[in-house]
Design a protein around this motif. Structure first.
Motif: not given
Length: 210
Positions: A167-184, A159-162
Motif C-alpha cells: 500500500x505504499x507509493x514512490x516518487x522517484x527521479x531516475x534515468x534507470x529502468x527499475x522494471x516496475x510494471x506499475x510505474x508511470x 524492495x520498492x515493489x514490496x
C-alpha cells in the motif's frame, strides 16, 4: 483519496523558477518516475514534496508525517554499525523491522560493521534500507541507484515493489529502468519555466536531510 496530490506546482532554485504548472497524483501501490534533463528541477521538486523547500506556487496535499526522503547523502552516522544506524532511524520515525531491512539490501552479514568501514555501494544500500524502518507510506527518492551495482539495483527494485504491494507509493527521479510494471513516467520537460522567470515568493528550505 490519493496518498499525494500535487496541483499546479511551481518551484524555484536561486530565485528563479525551474518548473511550473506540475500536476499529478499518487495512489497507494503506485510509483511515479520523474524524467528530464539535468538541471531541469527534478531535485527541487522532490525537495518541495518532502517539505524541505517551499514551492512558489500551487499546492501539495497529503497527510502529515507520510514522506520518507532519500537523496544523494545516505544519512548515516559513521561511528554506528549498520544495525545501529537503522535502529536510530527507526526510533526517529517510530518504525521498526531492522532485520528485514538489512536482509532486503543484503546487509545482514554487515550488521555489526561500522558505517565508516563500509564501501560506497554498501553505504548506499544501507541508506536505502533506512526507508524500510520509517513506516512512511510515501518514498521520495532522488537518483536512488547511484553507487549501486546491477545486483543491488535489482534488490532495491524488489524492495520498492514490496513497499507498493503493502500500500505504499514512490516518487522517484531516475534515468534507470527499475522494471516496475506499475510505474508511470512523468517527463518534466514540458513544464520548464520560461528563462529568467523570478520566484514570486521566497523559497526557504532546510538542508538537514539533503
Amino acid at each position: 483519496m490519493s496518498l499525494l496530490s500535487v496541483h499546479d506546482l511551481a518551484v524555484a532554485r536561486g530565485g528563479l523558477r525551474t518548473v511550473e504548472g506540475v500536476t499529478f497524483a499518487l495512489e497507494a501501490g503506485q510509483a511515479l518516475i520523474l524524467r528530464g534533463p539535468n538541471g531541469l528541477g527534478k531535485t527541487t521538486l522532490l525537495r518541495a514534496v518532502a517539505g524541505l523547500q517551499a514551492p512558489v506556487a500551487g499546492r501539495i496535499e497529503m497527510r502529515e508525517d507520510t514522506v520518507a526522503y532519500a537523496a544523494h547523502a545516505d544519512g548515516l552516522k559513521p561511528a554506528l554499525t549498520a544495525s545501529e544506524n537503522l535502529a536510530f532511524w527507526a526510533q526517529v520515525f517510530g518504525g521498526g523491522g531492522i532485520d528485514r531491512a538489512l536482509a532486503a539490501m543484503d546487509l545482514t552479514a554487515l550488521a555489526h560493521r561500522p558505517a565508516a568501514a563500509l564501501s560506497a555501494g554498501q553505504k548506499r544500500r544501507l541508506g536505502l534500507a533506512r526507508l524500510m524502518v520509517t513506516a512512511r507510506p510515501i518514498w521520495v527518492l532522488d537518483e536512488p541507484t547511484v553507487s549501486l551495482d546491477t545486483a543491488s539495483v535489482g534488490r532495491f527494485a524488489q524492495m520498492l515493489a514490496g513497499h507498493m504491494a503493502q500500500g505504499g507509493a514512490a516518487l522517484i527521479a531516475t534515468h534507470i529502468d527499475l522494471g516496475l510494471p506499475q510505474a508511470r513516467v512523468l517527463d518534466l520537460t514540458p513544464y520548464r519555466a520560461r528563462p529568467g522567470t523570478r520566484a514570486t515568493r521566497p523559497s526557504g528550505f532546510n538542508e538537514a536531510f539533503a
